[in-house]
Design an enzyme around this catalytic site. Structure first.
Site, PDB file in Angstrom:
ATOM      1  N   LYS A 112      -1.503 -43.673 -21.853  1.00  0.00           N
ATOM      2  CA  LYS A 112      -0.142 -43.897 -21.391  1.00  0.00           C
ATOM      3  C   LYS A 112       0.869 -42.938 -22.010  1.00  0.00           C
ATOM      4  O   LYS A 112       0.832 -42.646 -23.190  1.00  0.00           O
ATOM      5  CB  LYS A 112       0.278 -45.327 -21.712  1.00  0.00           C
ATOM      6  CG  LYS A 112      -0.119 -46.313 -20.648  1.00  0.00           C
ATOM      7  CD  LYS A 112      -0.066 -47.724 -21.164  1.00  0.00           C
ATOM      8  CE  LYS A 112       1.266 -48.046 -21.780  1.00  0.00           C
ATOM      9  NZ  LYS A 112       2.362 -48.164 -20.810  1.00  0.00           N
ATOM     10  N   GLY A 432     -12.086 -62.645 -13.655  1.00  0.00           N
ATOM     11  CA  GLY A 432     -11.340 -63.164 -12.503  1.00  0.00           C
ATOM     12  C   GLY A 432     -11.718 -62.542 -11.184  1.00  0.00           C
ATOM     13  O   GLY A 432     -12.127 -63.223 -10.257  1.00  0.00           O
ATOM     14  N   SER A 433     -11.605 -61.205 -11.100  1.00  0.00           N
ATOM     15  CA  SER A 433     -11.859 -60.609  -9.788  1.00  0.00           C
ATOM     16  C   SER A 433     -13.329 -60.239  -9.631  1.00  0.00           C
ATOM     17  O   SER A 433     -14.008 -59.899 -10.600  1.00  0.00           O
ATOM     18  CB  SER A 433     -10.987 -59.373  -9.594  1.00  0.00           C
ATOM     19  OG  SER A 433     -11.239 -58.426 -10.596  1.00  0.00           O
ATOM     20  N   CYS A 643      -6.501 -56.261 -21.505  1.00  0.00           N
ATOM     21  CA  CYS A 643      -7.556 -55.290 -21.289  1.00  0.00           C
ATOM     22  C   CYS A 643      -7.311 -53.978 -22.014  1.00  0.00           C
ATOM     23  O   CYS A 643      -7.102 -52.959 -21.396  1.00  0.00           O
ATOM     24  CB  CYS A 643      -7.770 -55.025 -19.819  1.00  0.00           C
ATOM     25  SG  CYS A 643      -6.316 -55.046 -18.820  1.00  0.00           S
ATOM     26  N   HIS A 694     -15.267 -50.475 -16.251  1.00  0.00           N
ATOM     27  CA  HIS A 694     -14.696 -49.274 -15.631  1.00  0.00           C
ATOM     28  C   HIS A 694     -15.791 -48.320 -15.185  1.00  0.00           C
ATOM     29  O   HIS A 694     -15.517 -47.277 -14.613  1.00  0.00           O
ATOM     30  CB  HIS A 694     -13.765 -48.557 -16.601  1.00  0.00           C
ATOM     31  CG  HIS A 694     -12.660 -49.450 -17.093  1.00  0.00           C
ATOM     32  ND1 HIS A 694     -12.795 -50.240 -18.212  1.00  0.00           N
ATOM     33  CD2 HIS A 694     -11.433 -49.720 -16.607  1.00  0.00           C
ATOM     34  CE1 HIS A 694     -11.694 -50.935 -18.392  1.00  0.00           C
ATOM     35  NE2 HIS A 694     -10.848 -50.640 -17.433  1.00  0.00           N
TER      36      HIS A 694
END
Ligand code: GLN
Ligand code: ZN
Length: 763
Positions: A112, A432-433, A643, A694
């Site tokens: 970031k 979750g997903s 995460c 990932h």
């Protein structure tokens, strides 16, 4: 006259032209000539916008094929040797291999950019790094702009920020040792600018807004003592925070001007105005480059007037930072409510704001109509019934401290939950997903287009959920999820069901590379007209005997990944979000959902740049989470998920969230991160991710069991959960099922081993 300029314009294009050109280049459907022509057209268009708005300079150097840090690495010739590329002849294809990896080499790491959601590519440096023979793209772009007859202000990331944001390839390597070589390279760049007749260059040093130690500050002074003597005026640019404590240091350097961010840190103006000699340029960043609201131009013009009288020509006006963090233009919004639209300014509109400010100083009478229009828009926003909701205001006023605490402490709750939930040791679950298959995406797109009726869409999603539930049962997972099949994005999905949120059609902001996001806009008080996921969670629960965990996005993450209203403190908006999530959590509990996960994926992202500002943020952010989570009774188990892996410096706040269970990313650091949790004696349940979601790699049972054994050394097994690092949305089914099968086996193996040990001890 006060001059106007910007630090950068969004490069992706109003319709994401760059993204599409890049992606077609990657797929091999177009060549680099085509990609270059798209880039060139976008640059010309963006310069023309700046010229047409009457700005005194156009910014050059803000364009990048993938990322400006990577462009700078290419310009400096500082390519990681592991790729074996020749710096002087780097092709566009090779450039993109650095960004995306190739068969032999993994991509440069991405992280970031300060406290934004933009991700840059981290340069890799070591003792062998040289800064010779990079590409000439930067100079070509300057020539392009000069050929168009424009007044050019090149913008480059400065050497200190470049080094600070880089990483050392070998442990213990001191990046600052490269500084002498790097400065020589910057000097050569400045020479080339001078040869082109460039008057001003902007060197961005946002690293100055961080907590830099003495060594780096000394290095900074050393560098700018050298760089400012090359015959090109240097504008040293800072943004994202205050640099007031460095004002006298910087004023003592031979820099020709300084840019400061007065949106983030208005209080620093005084320090700079008094420290910086009147003949040096003070560029004030007064238009918000990080948010989408129209500026209060009348007020800004008023406050600039005196400064302008005192500093005259040496006062420059600019947005606070590059406009890359906001969408390109409001003109692309055809469906946005007209009133709301009148309150907004995207990058293109911000250019006009800038020129209005300059005009207000030059010729107040001429600026009058524009100022009046801005004022009217602001007045309508302040008075709008769409913004204020008495029901919300009443709830906020009635919040008590008791609402931020669970009824009993963790030890008591966990006893109650053990009895009622009856979970095995080392329970297995997911975040979750589950894979968003093409069928799911197609159904959603058809529904959006109006080609699929609401009921048909609902049926499709329910069928997908049923599949996901059956698969989880077959895998033998202990706590199931409904799979988030209907969720396009974890923030947008909830935002869409709340009042106070608006959505754009084309409000894309570059996240990294060709990846763009369209953050929703919080314009008003947050109100939940009806339950959001109760129906979906109950449907999933009705399909199985096992426990289904309800998964929601937490208040801090909802805030971090939206454009947030600027007419009240962020903490107030966070509290409003916390209240609606609290209501949803209670509705889920009432409907019989006994485990509820409140995702706070972006909790750490919100941390301010300076450590001194952390406590204030952590205080309200923690409280917002606790308010969202604490309405339930002891038997209801609250999970949270984050995460990323740098927790150690905020562990007390993570513990203060008081979630019954936290699931985190740990697999890539092979559980190292857990050591911090161990040392800190983290008190509640933890699910350290045992595999990286990932990547499509399927780890072996043994690999995951070893990670779990390591975790057991730090956290008592009674408090350990077993789960992947993050959601599985971007994965495909085959690898997902293979990895989860192994994960369940790993948990089983360890359970058995622990049981045998316990038996042995008993005898
Ligand atoms: N619950 C979300 C998912 O599983 C969490 C995603 C995230 O943390 N980024 O996709
Ligand atoms: Zn995650």
């Amino acid at each position: 006259m006060a001059r106007t300029h910007i630090s950068g314009f969004p490069r992706i294009g109003a319709h994401r032209e760059l993204k599409f050109a890049q992606e077609s280049f990657w797929r091999g459907e177009s060549d680099d000539t085509y990609l270059r022509s798209v880039g060139k057209a976008l640059r010309a268009r963006h310069w023309e916008l700046q010229r047409a708005a009457g700005l005194d300079f156009v910014a050059v150097g803000d364009f990048a094929w993938y990322d400006p840090m990577l462009n700078l690495t290419a310009l400096l010739g500082a390519l990681p040797q592991r790729f074996g590329f020749e710096p002087a002849t780097l092709s566009l294809a090779q450039y993109h291999e650095l960004a995306r990896g190739n068969a032999a080499q993994s991509a440069l790491e991405m992280t970031k950019w300060f406290d934004t959601n933009y991700h840059y590519l981290v340069p890799e440096l070591d003792a062998e790094t040289t800064f010779d023979g990079g590409v000439d793209w930067f100079f070509d772009e300057i020539d392009e702009a000069l050929a168009l007859g424009l007044t050019v202000k090149p913008v480059l990331i400065g050497p200190i920020t470049y080094l600070w944001l880089s990483k050392s390839r070998a442990a213990g390597f001191d990046r600052l040792s490269l500084l002498p070589k790097l400065v020589v390279r910057y000097l050569r760049i400045l020479d080339k600018l001078k040869a082109r007749g460039v008057e001003w260059v902007q060197l961005d040093e946002p690293a100055l807004c961080l907590d830099l130690d003495a060594e780096w500050l000394e290095a900074f002074s050393g560098v700018y003592n050298v760089l400012c003597d090359e015959g090109v005026n240097v504008l040293l640019a800072t943004y994202f925070g205050t640099v007031a404590d460095h004002a006298s240091r910087v004023a003592g350097l031979p820099v020709h001007g300084v840019h400061i961010d007065l949106v983030r840190a208005p209080q620093q103006l005084h320090a700079w105005h008094s420290a910086l000699p009147a003949d040096k340029v003070l560029s004030v960043g007064v238009i918000d480059g990080r948010n989408v609201w129209r500026a209060d131009l009348g007020e800004i013009a008023g406050s600039l007037e005196r400064l302008h009288t005192q500093r005259g020509e040496s006062l420059w006006i600019a947005p606070s930072c590059s406009l890359v963090h906001v969408p390109v233009t409001l003109a692309a919004e055809r469906r946005l409510d007209a009133e709301l639209k009148s309150w907004l300014a995207f990058a293109t509109e911000k250019l006009t704001e800038l020129s209005t400010l300059a005009q207000a100083l030059r010729d107040p009478a001429a600026a009058e109509p524009a100022l009046a229009a801005a004022d009217a828009a602001l007045g309508s926003r302040r008075a709008s019934g769409a913004v204020f909701n008495v029901l919300v205001q009443r709830r906020v006023a009635a919040v008590t401290d008791a609402m931020a605490s669970r009824r009993s402490p963790f030890a008591e709750r966990s006893r109650v939950q053990r009895h009622s939930l009856k979970l095995p040791l080392l329970p297995t679950t997911t975040i979750g997903s589950f894979p968003q298959t093409p069928a799911i995406r197609q159904a959603r797109a058809a529904y959006r287009r109006g080609d699929l009726r609401a009921l048909d869409y609902l049926e499709r999603m329910r069928a997908e959920t049923a599949t996901v539930v059956r698969k989880q049962e077959a895998l033998g997972l202990d706590v199931l999820v409904h799979g988030e099949v209907e969720r396009n994005d974890m923030v947008e999905f909830f935002a869409d069901k709340l009042w106070g949120y608006a959505f754009t059609e084309n409000g894309w902001v570059q996240n990294y590379g060709s990846q763009c996001v369209k953050p929703p806009i919080i314009y008003g008080d947050i109100y939940r007209p009806e339950p959001m996921i109760v129906d979906a969670a109950c449907h999933a629960q009705s399909l199985t005997e096992r426990l289904v965990k309800g998964v929601l996005t937490g208040p801090v993450t909802m805030l971090e990944w939206s454009f947030v209203r600027d007419d009240q403190p962020r903490s107030t908006t966070a509290l409003q979000l916390a209240l609606v999530i609290r209501d949803e959590v209670l509705d889920l509990e009432k409907a019989g959902i006994r485990i509820i996960q409140i995702d706070e994926s972006a909790f750490r992202e919100g941390l301010p740049l300076r450590q001194a500002d952390w406590p204030a943020y952590l205080d309200w952010a923690t409280r917002a989470f606790r308010i969202s989570a604490s309405g339930v009774c002891d038997a209801t188990q609250i999970h949270t998920h984050m995460c990323y892996s740098e927790f150690n410096d905020i562990l007390p706040s993570i513990a203060a969230l008081d979630a019954d269970v936290i699931t985190i990313e740990t697999s890539r650091s092979s559980m190292e991160l857990l050591d911090g949790f161990g040392e800190f004696a983290y008190p509640n349940g933890i699910g350290p991710g045992v595999y990286d979601t990932h990547s499509s790699r399927v780890p072996s049972v043994d690999a995951m069991r070893r990670l779990l054994e390591r975790a057991c050394e730090v956290i008592p097994a009674e408090r350990l959960w077993v789960n992947p690092d993050c959601g599985l949305k971007t994965r495909a089914w085959p690898e997902t099922e293979a990895a989860l099968t192994n994960m369940v086996l790993a948990a089983g193996a360890l359970r058995q081993k622990l049981a045998t040990q316990a038996d042995a001890e008993r005898q």
